[in-house]
Design an enzyme around this catalytic site. Structure first.
Site, PDB file in Angstrom:
ATOM      1  N   GLY A 179    -101.147  56.452  70.594  1.00  0.00           N
ATOM      2  CA  GLY A 179    -100.049  55.510  70.712  1.00  0.00           C
ATOM      3  C   GLY A 179     -98.758  56.258  70.950  1.00  0.00           C
ATOM      4  O   GLY A 179     -98.626  57.432  70.563  1.00  0.00           O
ATOM      5  N   GLN A 189     -89.866  57.935  71.412  1.00  0.00           N
ATOM      6  CA  GLN A 189     -90.445  59.279  71.277  1.00  0.00           C
ATOM      7  C   GLN A 189     -90.250  60.136  72.522  1.00  0.00           C
ATOM      8  O   GLN A 189     -90.453  61.347  72.467  1.00  0.00           O
ATOM      9  CB  GLN A 189     -91.939  59.181  70.936  1.00  0.00           C
ATOM     10  CG  GLN A 189     -92.187  58.622  69.538  1.00  0.00           C
ATOM     11  CD  GLN A 189     -93.665  58.519  69.235  1.00  0.00           C
ATOM     12  OE1 GLN A 189     -94.309  57.565  69.647  1.00  0.00           O
ATOM     13  NE2 GLN A 189     -94.209  59.498  68.536  1.00  0.00           N
ATOM     14  N   CYS A 238     -97.888  61.793  63.090  1.00  0.00           N
ATOM     15  CA  CYS A 238     -97.034  61.311  64.178  1.00  0.00           C
ATOM     16  C   CYS A 238     -96.718  62.458  65.139  1.00  0.00           C
ATOM     17  O   CYS A 238     -96.405  63.569  64.694  1.00  0.00           O
ATOM     18  CB  CYS A 238     -95.745  60.756  63.573  1.00  0.00           C
ATOM     19  SG  CYS A 238     -94.560  60.173  64.785  1.00  0.00           S
ATOM     20  N   LEU A 239     -96.762  62.172  66.426  1.00  0.00           N
ATOM     21  CA  LEU A 239     -96.452  63.187  67.447  1.00  0.00           C
ATOM     22  C   LEU A 239     -95.010  63.685  67.305  1.00  0.00           C
ATOM     23  O   LEU A 239     -94.693  64.786  67.730  1.00  0.00           O
ATOM     24  CB  LEU A 239     -96.655  62.600  68.843  1.00  0.00           C
ATOM     25  CG  LEU A 239     -98.103  62.213  69.215  1.00  0.00           C
ATOM     26  CD1 LEU A 239     -98.119  61.363  70.470  1.00  0.00           C
ATOM     27  CD2 LEU A 239     -98.968  63.445  69.392  1.00  0.00           C
ATOM     28  N   HIS A 289     -91.450  52.593  65.172  1.00  0.00           N
ATOM     29  CA  HIS A 289     -90.669  53.547  65.982  1.00  0.00           C
ATOM     30  C   HIS A 289     -89.541  52.832  66.714  1.00  0.00           C
ATOM     31  O   HIS A 289     -88.426  53.347  66.807  1.00  0.00           O
ATOM     32  CB  HIS A 289     -91.561  54.220  67.032  1.00  0.00           C
ATOM     33  CG  HIS A 289     -92.224  55.488  66.572  1.00  0.00           C
ATOM     34  ND1 HIS A 289     -91.524  56.563  66.083  1.00  0.00           N
ATOM     35  CD2 HIS A 289     -93.530  55.859  66.556  1.00  0.00           C
ATOM     36  CE1 HIS A 289     -92.386  57.542  65.782  1.00  0.00           C
ATOM     37  NE2 HIS A 289     -93.612  57.140  66.047  1.00  0.00           N
ATOM     38  N   GLU A 291     -96.205  52.079  65.788  1.00  0.00           N
ATOM     39  CA  GLU A 291     -95.422  52.133  67.039  1.00  0.00           C
ATOM     40  C   GLU A 291     -94.236  51.162  67.009  1.00  0.00           C
ATOM     41  O   GLU A 291     -93.150  51.494  67.475  1.00  0.00           O
ATOM     42  CB  GLU A 291     -96.307  51.834  68.259  1.00  0.00           C
ATOM     43  CG  GLU A 291     -97.448  52.811  68.494  1.00  0.00           C
ATOM     44  CD  GLU A 291     -97.071  54.268  68.424  1.00  0.00           C
ATOM     45  OE1 GLU A 291     -95.911  54.627  68.690  1.00  0.00           O
ATOM     46  OE2 GLU A 291     -97.941  55.081  68.072  1.00  0.00           O
TER      47      GLU A 291
HETATM   48 ZN    ZN Z   1     -95.280  58.229  65.624  1.00  0.00          ZN
END
Ligand code: ZN
Length: 175
Positions: A46, A51, A104-105, A150, A147
């Site tokens: 996701g 991001q 989380c990325l 975010h 998401e």
């Molecule tokens: Zn994330």
């Protein structure tokens, strides 16, 4: 399609509320294409526009739901479904919540335990501008909640009971 840089904490754009998309322009469709490419390369299941430093309410999710029953021996793995959502909102959420581990990325090197609704209904628009409604449970429901957070400038670490360091590649299904 272009692979964009994934922004990590602490960067102000991750803490900002993304703006609603008024019209699905070619710019928005290009953004979605780039997000899919970036999510796949990361790899992640996701991604939210914040991001990659863009404050539009757009998320991409690609996830293969686990089958209800165990798959027979030698069966092909479940195929991931791709969700491209503009202005996503949680329109319904189960009262029941469950704790799960997220990474989380945008918070590399960490994982944390977070309580999420076990089931949600997500409403939004697809890249053609048509309304969509998705009923999600389990991990898919968790990904959508992560998401959409975010887009509101919220990171899982804000909600986590505890957060700990992990080794690179230790967690699958980063979001
Ligand atoms: Zn994330």
């Amino acid at each position: 399609m272009t692979i964009r840089e994934i922004i990590s904490e602490p960067t102000p754009v991750l803490r900002k509320k993304a703006k609603k998309v008024d019209k699905v322009t070619s710019e928005i469709r290009r953004l979605i294409d780039d997000m899919v490419e970036t999510m796949r390369v990361a790899p992640g299941v996701g991604l939210a526009a914040n991001q990659i430093g863009v404050l539009h309410r757009v998320i991409t999710v690609e996830y293969a739901e686990e089958p209800e029953q165990p798959a027979p021996e030698g069966a092909p793995p479940p195929k991931p479904a791709l969700y491209l959502l503009i202005n996503p909102e949680i329109s319904r959420a189960s009262r029941e919540k469950i704790a799960g581990i997220e990474a989380c990325l945008s918070v590399p090197g960490f994982a944390g335990e977070v309580e999420r609704h076990t089931e949600v209904v997500v409403k939004g628009f697809n890249p053609q501008g048509a309304p969509v409604r998705i009923k999600a449970k389990g991990w898919l429901a968790r990904i959508f909640q992560h998401e959409i957070d975010h887009l509101d400038g919220i990171l899982y670490v804000d909600r986590a009971e505890k957060v700990w360091e992990i080794n690179p590649g230790e967690m699958e299904d980063n979001v």
